[in-house]
Design a protein around this motif. Structure first.
Motif, PDB file in Angstrom:
ATOM      1  N   LYS A   1      15.811  74.467  29.349  1.00 28.56           N
ATOM      2  CA  LYS A   1      16.860  75.429  29.650  1.00 28.56           C
ATOM      3  C   LYS A   1      16.320  76.807  30.012  1.00 28.56           C
ATOM      4  O   LYS A   1      16.868  77.485  30.877  1.00 28.56           O
ATOM      5  N   TRP A   2      15.227  77.235  29.361  1.00 31.45           N
ATOM      6  CA  TRP A   2      14.752  78.593  29.607  1.00 31.45           C
ATOM      7  C   TRP A   2      14.224  78.765  31.024  1.00 31.45           C
ATOM      8  O   TRP A   2      14.040  79.882  31.493  1.00 31.45           O
TER       9      TRP A   2
ATOM     10  N   VAL B   1      15.903  78.046  33.685  1.00 31.80           N
ATOM     11  CA  VAL B   1      16.990  78.344  34.629  1.00 31.80           C
ATOM     12  C   VAL B   1      16.929  79.790  35.112  1.00 31.80           C
ATOM     13  O   VAL B   1      17.392  80.103  36.216  1.00 31.80           O
ATOM     14  N   SER B   2      16.356  80.692  34.323  1.00 28.46           N
ATOM     15  CA  SER B   2      16.292  82.105  34.720  1.00 28.46           C
ATOM     16  C   SER B   2      15.340  82.345  35.884  1.00 28.46           C
ATOM     17  O   SER B   2      15.352  83.414  36.493  1.00 28.46           O
ATOM     18  N   TYR B   3      14.512  81.345  36.227  1.00 30.30           N
ATOM     19  CA  TYR B   3      13.545  81.510  37.307  1.00 30.30           C
ATOM     20  C   TYR B   3      14.053  80.965  38.643  1.00 30.30           C
ATOM     21  O   TYR B   3      13.372  81.097  39.662  1.00 30.30           O
TER      22      TYR B   3
ATOM     23  N   GLU C   1      16.613  81.081  41.912  1.00 31.90           N
ATOM     24  CA  GLU C   1      17.172  82.215  42.669  1.00 31.90           C
ATOM     25  C   GLU C   1      18.602  82.507  42.255  1.00 31.90           C
ATOM     26  O   GLU C   1      19.025  83.658  42.216  1.00 31.90           O
ATOM     27  N   GLU C   2      19.367  81.464  41.955  1.00 33.03           N
ATOM     28  CA  GLU C   2      20.742  81.638  41.505  1.00 33.03           C
ATOM     29  C   GLU C   2      20.907  81.020  40.124  1.00 33.03           C
ATOM     30  O   GLU C   2      20.239  80.047  39.778  1.00 33.03           O
ATOM     31  N   GLU C   3      21.807  81.597  39.343  1.00 38.45           N
ATOM     32  CA  GLU C   3      22.047  81.083  37.988  1.00 38.45           C
ATOM     33  C   GLU C   3      22.595  79.670  38.065  1.00 38.45           C
ATOM     34  O   GLU C   3      23.501  79.375  38.845  1.00 38.45           O
ATOM     35  N   ILE C   4      22.042  78.771  37.261  1.00 37.27           N
ATOM     36  CA  ILE C   4      22.485  77.389  37.259  1.00 37.27           C
ATOM     37  C   ILE C   4      22.929  76.987  35.862  1.00 37.27           C
ATOM     38  O   ILE C   4      22.501  77.569  34.866  1.00 37.27           O
ATOM     39  N   LYS C   5      23.792  75.971  35.825  1.00 35.51           N
ATOM     40  CA  LYS C   5      24.322  75.482  34.545  1.00 35.51           C
ATOM     41  C   LYS C   5      24.540  73.985  34.660  1.00 35.51           C
ATOM     42  O   LYS C   5      24.329  73.387  35.714  1.00 35.51           O
TER      43      LYS C   5
ATOM     44  N   ASP D   1      25.673  71.589  37.829  1.00 40.00           N
ATOM     45  CA  ASP D   1      25.307  72.143  39.133  1.00 40.00           C
ATOM     46  C   ASP D   1      24.327  71.226  39.849  1.00 40.00           C
ATOM     47  O   ASP D   1      23.543  70.510  39.219  1.00 40.00           O
TER      48      ASP D   1
ATOM     49  N   LYS E   1      12.814  91.059  29.772  1.00 40.18           N
ATOM     50  CA  LYS E   1      13.342  91.333  31.111  1.00 40.18           C
ATOM     51  C   LYS E   1      13.035  92.761  31.569  1.00 40.18           C
ATOM     52  O   LYS E   1      12.795  93.007  32.752  1.00 40.18           O
TER      53      LYS E   1
END
Length: 859
Positions: free
Chosen positions: A146-147, A149-151, A153-157, A160, A704
């Motif tokens: 899960k961590w 996902v921040s890398y 280009e767009e936020e994913i969940k 998706d 961040k």
């Protein structure tokens, strides 16, 4: 002659106290055997569950297989389950910045997800855990950490769709990426998030799992995860299976983390060592059990020599006399062995229940339970019966050999004794008085009684030394962790923000302690007498460099833990003092002489006391931070203020055969200078059952917004490590407690019976004028004499057994042998104190009795 055997029941009832002591000794002995069986069975099952959770339940994997070979494995009679996987390739997610490359010391140009397809059986056999969502079922579904996902280009969940560029990374011999061959782009639906072992930004290669595509034309390059029906000789079985199918045996990789727990790993030395340790421990218990129970029966027989003589005089044969003693043993076995077995298992169930209630939510302790088996019951019964009858057979033979005439005249084992047969000792009388002289004579005038009593105490002392040393070796071998890595670690530049962040952390909910670790490396100059002989023998190559007659010791590590945490070091202080004010005088430091050195003979790392630094020593130190080619190093003098047994964080000892040094924050700045820039880190220790959200939110925000800020979440690992330490410690110290208890029962039984058998003698001494206090003093001095003799003999035997245990354990982890003086002292003093207290109750009974009646008693 059956009526003769009825005497057994009358004797057991009449001598109720002695019978209860004997029963108690047998119960504890058998309970130890059954509890050990329960511990082994339970710990093995729990550890297998834990290893399965962390490393998977498969026994081995085979690589580079085709579809035909997969089917052959699935249909093989010796293989229970087969899971299939196929590597899809590496998916680029985000480019790694130059700052990140510098921070993590990794030249990998991109963050990757290594995508691999698995069928459902493989996912069951492997340790992947889904924290959110579900496992992928098709080749178009994927689960990632899960961590990561921040890398993107767009936020994913969850739910998706993502497109990944899949390729093949080309690496050189140093595992550095030299090329990336693009295979193609593939679209996946995110159906789950994998729970990572560690969450760390420096982990540039992460895992992605997907299903296996069924429509592939060329079904090759598969891997299979197999579970055997029988893991006995697992490696040989798998090799035979592979060869029968034409599969290269080099493609087999054993899951040793699971197989080792069944002593079936590829490491034959490891397997053999575990079995030898187990045989040694169980063998000692059996021997000690026989000794304890033999002692009880032997005393019982000696007490009844006259009775057996009377039976012989009225026609009882030697075999019938032996039958009386063996029937007594059988009767006590019938009563004691079932109680002992149930007590051992019951005690373990209570211990496991308590352990399971400890609040370690993510550890194997939560589901820990006592596992018993028919094997444990049968082994306990068989060993219990064998030990009781082996214990009784010697005294039974002795009873059968009694001569009727000698026994009636009391000239068998208990001969009439006179004090004049033992020479007077004027020295003992002057030193300890008349009571001491009589006590000294009592030791010498009945050799058999003396041997029996000393033997009991020797057994007790030897057992305690051996098993308490065994517990100590578990710590030294690293099987039990004593250090902490904390729950979170932070890496960042050593700027003013470092101290600011520490203050902010202290204000966050559930933060218990923050360790500030600043460190530097360098070298010191030591006189040769400050280097122990064992270091010179173990790693002589480390002592080759000299300067002005002093030996250069490289790879010195000097670090701080935060001045507010210095008091924690007092628990490991060996010599000197710990005071911030004192340390800040003359660049004061705390040193750790113990170190891990490379053994030049075996190549193994060995824990030794390598150095002999003492408080007050002056040590020249030079930091590598100041090194400039062509220039001499500049040395600053450090003053040793204290010596520590070990550190309290992570690496407790220096891993390079060198010295770890701890000092204050001010001293470190004095040593390296304000202008030298260094990276620094913090270890954060949380309260029990802490709420992870506040601390994680804070750390993620800092990551961040701050350059060069990085943290690792060790919370789960720290919890598991702490839990494993608690369990192992409970088992080891519980075992030592049982050994102490049975040893104490042994001494009490022997000493108290010894005194009771001398009721007539003690009453006569009292009748001729010795006071009650004098008698107590005489018995106390006699116990003290026994203790001295037993301490010498038992200390030597116990040390020898401890050394034998040491030679077995160092095959798993090498460390320096040290005579267990502390354990010897505790055992000898403890045994003597138990002997002293053992006489209180029988003396009280004798003193409360009527002197004339006591004088009429049979010995």
């Amino acid at each position: 002659m059956n009526s003769y055997k009825q005497i057994t029941y009358k004797y057991l009832k009449q001598q109720r106290n002695r019978t209860l002591l004997t029963i108690l000794g047998i119960i504890i002995s058998v309970a130890m055997i059954s509890s050990i069986g329960t511990i082994i069975e339970s710990a093995r099952n729990s550890m297998i569950k834990e290893a399965t959770r962390d490393y998977g339940s498969y026994h081995a994997s085979l690589s580079n297989l085709d579809e035909k070979e997969i089917h052959a494995l699935e249909n093989h009679v010796e293989i229970e389950e087969v899971g299939i996987s196929k590597k899809e390739g590496s998916a680029r997610v985000a480019e790694v910045t130059e700052e990140e490359k510098e921070m993590f010391g990794d030249s990998t140009p991109y963050r990757y997800i290594e995508v691999e397809g698995y069928d459902q059986k493989a996912l069951e056999l492997l340790p992947y855990k889904i924290s959110e969502g579900r496992s992928p079922e098709t080749s178009r579904e994927i689960a990632i950490e899960k961590w990561m996902v921040s890398y993107f280009e767009e936020e994913i969940k969850l739910g998706d769709n993502i497109k990944l560029s899949i390729g093949d990374r080309k690496l050189n011999d140093n595992k550095e990426e030299i090329d990336f061959e693009l295979i193609g782009e593939k679209e996946y639906t995110i159906v789950g998030f994998i729970e990572p072992t560690l969450r760390w930004r420096g982990n540039l290669i992460t895992k992605g799992i997907t299903g296996i595509a069924e429509e592939e034309d060329t079904r090759v390059n598969y891997s299979a995860y197999v579970k055997l029906t029988n893991i006995k000789n697992a490696q040989e079985r798998l090799t035979t299976i592979a060869e029968s199918m034409g599969i290269d045996s080099e493609s087999i990789s054993l899951n040793n983390k699971v197989l080792r727990l069944s002593a079936e790993s590829a490491d034959e030395m490891f397997n053999g060592t575990l079995k030898m340790i187990l045989i040694f421990v169980v063998g000692l218990i059996i021997v000690s059990t026989i000794a304890v129970i033999y002692n009880a029966f032997n005393i019982s027989v000696l007490e009844r020599i006259s009775q057996f003589g009377l039976l012989r005089s009225v026609g009882a044969t030697p075999s019938q006399i032996r039958g009386i003693v063996l029937k007594e043993a059988f009767t006590l076995s019938i009563i004691s062995i079932p109680i002992g077995i149930l007590s051992g298992i019951g005690a373990m169930k209570i211990v496991f229940y308590i352990i399971s209630k400890l609040k370690f939510d993510n550890s194997f302790l939560k589901g820990m339970e006592a596992n018993t088996s028919l094997t444990v019951f049968l082994i306990s019964i068989v060993i219990g019966l064998i030990t009781v009858f082996l214990s009784a057979i010697g005294p039974a033979r002795k009873a059968g050999k009694v001569s009727p005439l000698e026994a009636v005249r009391n000239t068998g084992s208990f001969k009439k004794e006179t004090f004049t047969k033992v020479k007077r000792s004027s020295f003992v009388r002057k030193l300890l008085g008349v009571e001491g002289e009589i006590a000294y004579k009592n030791l010498r005038r009945n050799r058999k009684r003396f041997i029996i009593t000393v033997f009991s105490m020797v057994i007790s002392i030897s057992l305690f030394i051996t098993f308490s040393s065994f517990s100590d070796y578990m710590f030294k071998a690293g099987i039990i962790e004593t250090s902490t890595s904390g729950n979170f670690s932070i890496w960042m530049e050593d700027t003013e923000d470092f101290d600011i962040i520490q203050k902010e952390l202290k204000g966050i909910k559930d933060v218990k302690r923050v360790y500030k670790l600043r460190e530097i490396n360098g070298e010191v100059l030591l006189e040769e007498n400050k280097i122990n002989k064992v270091m010179k023998e173990t790693s002589p190559y480390m002592l080759n460099n000299k300067e002005e007659g002093l030996i250069k010791i490289h790879n010195i590590n000097i670090y701080t833990i935060g001045d507010e945490n210095l008091d924690l070091l007092k628990s490991v202080l060996e010599e000197g003092t710990i005071s911030k004010g004192d340390l800040e005088k003359d660049n004061g430091v705390l040193v750790i002489n113990n170190t891990y050195a490379q053994n030049i003979n075996t190549g193994n790392r060995k824990l030794i006391e390598g150095y002999n630094l003492k408080p007050g020593d002056k040590v020249p130190f030079s930091s590598y931070n100041f090194y400039e080619e062509g220039k001499d190093l500049v040395y600053k003098e450090l003053t040793v203020k204290g010596v520590l047994k070990r550190g309290i964080l992570e690496d407790e000892y220096n891993l390079d055969g060198s010295i770890n040094i701890i000092t204050t924050e001010k001293n470190l700045k004095n040593i390296i200078g304000e202008s030298v820039a260094n990276s620094a880190r913090m270890i954060i220790e949380m309260e029990e059952n802490f709420d992870p959200e506040p601390i994680k939110s804070y750390l993620e925000e800092k990551e961040k917004t701050m350059p060069y800020f990085n943290y690792v979440d060790y919370a789960k690992v720290a919890e598991e490590s702490k839990a494993a330490t608690i369990v192992t410690s409970i088992f080891l110290y519980g075992f030592v407690t049982l050994i102490t208890l049975i040893s104490s029962i042994n001494i009490i039984n022997t000493i108290s019976t010894n005194i009771i058998l001398r009721t007539k003698e003690i009453s006569m001494i009292k009748a001729v004028g010795m006071t009650q206090g004098g008698i107590k003093r005489m018995v106390a001095l006699e116990s003290l004499f026994y203790g001295v003799y037993a301490a010498v003999i038992g200390g030597a035997i116990g040390t020898g057994l401890a050394y034998m245990m040491f030679t077995l354990i160092i095959r798993l982890s090498d460390f320096q042998w040290v005579i267990p003086w502390r354990n010897i002292g505790i055992a000898c003093v403890g045994a003597t104190m138990v002997a002293l207290f053992s006489g209180i109750f029988p003396l009280k009974r004798i003193n409360e009795g009527i002197i004339v009646e006591n004088m009429k008693a049979d010995e």
